[in-house]
Design a protein around this motif. Structure first.
Motif, mmCIF file in Angstrom:
data_model
loop_
_atom_site.group_PDB
_atom_site.id
_atom_site.type_symbol
_atom_site.label_atom_id
_atom_site.label_comp_id
_atom_site.label_asym_id
_atom_site.label_seq_id
_atom_site.Cartn_x
_atom_site.Cartn_y
_atom_site.Cartn_z
ATOM 1 N N LEU A 1 0.831 -1.204 0.000
ATOM 2 C CA LEU A 1 0.000 0.000 0.000
ATOM 3 C C LEU A 1 0.869 1.259 0.000
ATOM 4 O O LEU A 1 0.524 2.263 -0.643
ATOM 5 N N LEU A 2 1.997 1.203 0.704
ATOM 6 C CA LEU A 2 2.905 2.350 0.725
ATOM 7 C C LEU A 2 3.582 2.552 -0.625
ATOM 8 O O LEU A 2 3.878 3.686 -1.026
ATOM 9 N N LEU A 3 3.841 1.470 -1.336
ATOM 10 C CA LEU A 3 4.473 1.553 -2.652
ATOM 11 C C LEU A 3 3.481 1.874 -3.769
ATOM 12 O O LEU A 3 3.892 2.230 -4.876
ATOM 13 N N PHE A 4 2.196 1.764 -3.469
ATOM 14 C CA PHE A 4 1.185 1.899 -4.512
ATOM 15 C C PHE A 4 1.196 3.257 -5.208
ATOM 16 O O PHE A 4 1.000 3.322 -6.433
ATOM 17 N N PRO A 5 1.413 4.386 -4.506
ATOM 18 C CA PRO A 5 1.472 5.677 -5.224
ATOM 19 C C PRO A 5 2.550 5.693 -6.315
ATOM 20 O O PRO A 5 2.327 6.253 -7.393
ATOM 21 N N LEU A 6 3.704 5.064 -6.055
ATOM 22 C CA LEU A 6 4.735 4.968 -7.079
ATOM 23 C C LEU A 6 4.249 4.117 -8.252
ATOM 24 O O LEU A 6 4.493 4.439 -9.426
ATOM 25 N N GLU A 7 3.545 3.058 -7.923
ATOM 26 C CA GLU A 7 2.977 2.193 -8.956
ATOM 27 C C GLU A 7 2.011 2.977 -9.842
ATOM 28 O O GLU A 7 2.007 2.823 -11.072
ATOM 29 N N LEU A 8 1.209 3.838 -9.224
ATOM 30 C CA LEU A 8 0.258 4.651 -9.977
ATOM 31 C C LEU A 8 0.973 5.624 -10.917
ATOM 32 O O LEU A 8 0.503 5.892 -12.028
ATOM 33 N N LYS A 9 2.116 6.148 -10.473
ATOM 34 C CA LYS A 9 2.878 7.057 -11.336
ATOM 35 C C LYS A 9 3.362 6.329 -12.584
ATOM 36 O O LYS A 9 3.343 6.872 -13.688
ATOM 37 N N LEU A 10 3.815 5.097 -12.406
ATOM 38 C CA LEU A 10 4.265 4.309 -13.548
ATOM 39 C C LEU A 10 3.090 4.007 -14.492
ATOM 40 O O LEU A 10 3.236 4.052 -15.714
ATOM 41 N N VAL A 11 1.936 3.702 -13.896
ATOM 42 C CA VAL A 11 0.741 3.466 -14.708
ATOM 43 C C VAL A 11 0.385 4.733 -15.488
ATOM 44 O O VAL A 11 0.045 4.676 -16.679
ATOM 45 N N GLY A 12 0.490 5.882 -14.825
ATOM 46 C CA GLY A 12 0.216 7.148 -15.495
ATOM 47 C C GLY A 12 1.169 7.405 -16.647
ATOM 48 O O GLY A 12 0.769 7.905 -17.703
ATOM 49 N N TYR A 13 2.443 7.044 -16.461
ATOM 50 C CA TYR A 13 3.405 7.191 -17.551
ATOM 51 C C TYR A 13 3.028 6.293 -18.724
ATOM 52 O O TYR A 13 3.132 6.695 -19.883
ATOM 53 N N GLY A 14 2.583 5.085 -18.411
ATOM 54 C CA GLY A 14 2.145 4.176 -19.473
ATOM 55 C C GLY A 14 0.979 4.741 -20.255
ATOM 56 O O GLY A 14 0.921 4.620 -21.490
ATOM 57 N N HIS A 15 0.042 5.399 -19.580
ATOM 58 C CA HIS A 15 -1.096 6.001 -20.268
ATOM 59 C C HIS A 15 -0.652 7.184 -21.127
ATOM 60 O O HIS A 15 -1.181 7.396 -22.226
ATOM 61 N N ALA A 16 0.316 7.958 -20.593
ATOM 62 C CA ALA A 16 0.817 9.088 -21.379
ATOM 63 C C ALA A 16 1.510 8.597 -22.651
ATOM 64 O O ALA A 16 1.329 9.159 -23.736
ATOM 65 N N LEU A 17 2.310 7.546 -22.509
ATOM 66 C CA LEU A 17 2.968 6.962 -23.677
ATOM 67 C C LEU A 17 1.930 6.392 -24.641
ATOM 68 O O LEU A 17 2.072 6.495 -25.868
ATOM 69 N N SER A 18 0.873 5.812 -24.084
ATOM 70 C CA SER A 18 -0.202 5.272 -24.910
ATOM 71 C C SER A 18 -0.827 6.372 -25.764
ATOM 72 O O SER A 18 -1.102 6.180 -26.952
ATOM 73 N N LYS A 19 -1.036 7.538 -25.191
ATOM 74 C CA LYS A 19 -1.627 8.652 -25.942
ATOM 75 C C LYS A 19 -0.727 9.068 -27.100
ATOM 76 O O LYS A 19 -1.207 9.443 -28.173
ATOM 77 N N ARG A 20 0.590 9.009 -26.869
ATOM 78 C CA ARG A 20 1.514 9.374 -27.943
ATOM 79 C C ARG A 20 1.407 8.390 -29.101
ATOM 80 O O ARG A 20 1.441 8.775 -30.266
ATOM 81 N N PHE A 21 1.268 7.118 -28.782
ATOM 82 C CA PHE A 21 1.086 6.123 -29.841
ATOM 83 C C PHE A 21 -0.216 6.371 -30.600
ATOM 84 O O PHE A 21 -0.285 6.254 -31.821
#
Length: 372
Positions: free
Chosen positions: A331-351
């Motif tokens: 649970l403490l690491l989850f915010p970092l996990e969300l940031k990585l997920v957000g980066y994946g979505h941003a990269l997805s938009k570029r594609f």
């Protein structure tokens, strides 16, 4: 027109229930807890770890399909690179962190862990007995991740065909089918070929539910609660009841294997009908439960370590405290996990925005990101 895909809180509640089933199963490896299971009339609660994973399979197929179908309907297009970008940053970084930590513990001599274990899990082969595959306890649970990754390789090709009638290039079709068929060819004995069938049936049941589920649930309006109860009874019938009809150990194992085929219908019915029943939906949508469900992927990864052979001799209280500490860490690491997920979505938009972006089956890239 289909509404944009939004997060369903009750689905996250089901993720928590599924991970709890895995916990109850794996805790049986602890000497004290295992003895309690054997002596207690409620010891059968440890039989549903695999059931929890099957629930995850349906949820994965449903959530991914629901989001992709909403985007396809809104934009008329689908991008395979965008899909893989989102999946990569959701799945790979937490797994690599877990494997790196286990490798460090192995190098220090605390656990039995090797580079072969890392490679087998990292290439998603722990649902197979392919040559060179080495999956011990600490990566054995990645058999479920292997099935998911194999499905994710197949899914864009299948979606392009099902939604747009676009046949894939033969070489692409052959590659994804070979990867997806690996666990059927190199079968792990405790998964079996029926397990392979159930896994893929549940993934694609998720697609069917995303496409037609609302209409099916609406048609069942007059008998949702009885149907939900029947589905739950099928899913959670103790295996001892099924095995009692077998004459010997081989016959009992075969009966259980074939009984699991009922999950293909019962698990989707159970999950969807719970979301359409106010009491169950309210309970499963609890805010704290939903938050825990969102972090369930990392929890699933790390629980394997604290339920491993090194800790099997702990007393029950210490074992449960260790498990609670692992959940808190995730649970403490989850915010970092969300940031990585957000980066994946941003990269997805570029594609998706790229005019020349490659797409599955020749389908043009979609315009909006998928919420998963």
């Amino acid at each position: 027109m289909r509404a944009p895909a939004t997060r369903l809180a009750y689905i996250d509640g089901w993720r928590v229930l599924a991970i709890m089933l895995v916990f109850l199963d794996h805790l049986g490896a602890n000497r004290e807890i295992g003895a309690f299971y054997e002596a207690s009339p409620i010891g059968f609660i440890s039989q549903y770890g695999e059931t929890g994973v099957f629930i995850f399979f349906f949820i994965s197929g449903y959530v991914v399909s629901r989001a992709c179908l909403a985007e396809v309907e809104s934009s008329g297009a689908f991008s395979a690179p965008a899909f893989y970008a989102r999946r990569f940053f959701r799945i790979v970084p937490p797994l690599m962190l877990y494997l790196a930590f286990c490798l460090a513990l192995g190098a220090a001599g605390y656990i039995d862990f090797s580079l072969e274990n890392v490679l087998s899990a990292a290439f998603y082969l722990c649902d197979t007995t392919a040559p060179g595959v080495s999956c011990n306890w600490y990566v054995g649970h990645t058999w479920s991740l292997a099935f998911e990754e194999q499905f994710y390789c197949l899914f864009p090709v299948a979606l392009a065909y099902l939604e747009f009638g676009k046949a894939p290039r033969p070489i692409i079709a052959a590659a994804v089918l070979l990867f997806a068929a690996a666990p059927f060819v190199f079968t792990v004995w405790w998964i079996g070929k029926t397990g392979f069938v159930i896994a893929y049936a549940l993934f694609f049941a998720g697609y069917a539910a995303a496409k037609h589920g609302e209409r099916v649930v609406a048609a069942a309006q007059g008998f949702r609660v009885p149907a939900l109860i029947v589905a739950m009874l099928i899913v959670f019938l103790p295996r001892g009841v099924v095995a009692a009809f077998g004459q010997d150990e081989a016959a009992r194992a075969e009966l259980i294997a074939y009984y699991r085929l009922l999950y293909i219908v019962a698990i989707p019915a159970m999950v969807l009908l719970s979301g359409a029943t106010s009491l169950f939906r309210s309970i499963l949508s609890d805010r704290a439960l939903s938050h825990l469900g969102r972090a369930s992927y990392s929890i699933y990864l790390w629980q394997q370590l604290c339920n491993g052979p090194v800790f099997n001799g702990l007393d029950a209280v210490s074992q449960l405290a260790l498990l609670a500490a692992v959940v808190l860490l995730c649970l403490l690491l989850f915010p970092l996990e969300l940031k990585l997920v957000g980066y994946g979505h941003a990269l997805s938009k570029r594609f998706q925005a790229s005019p020349g972006a490659a797409s599955a089956g020749g389908v043009p890239p979609m315009a909006a990101a998928v919420l998963e």
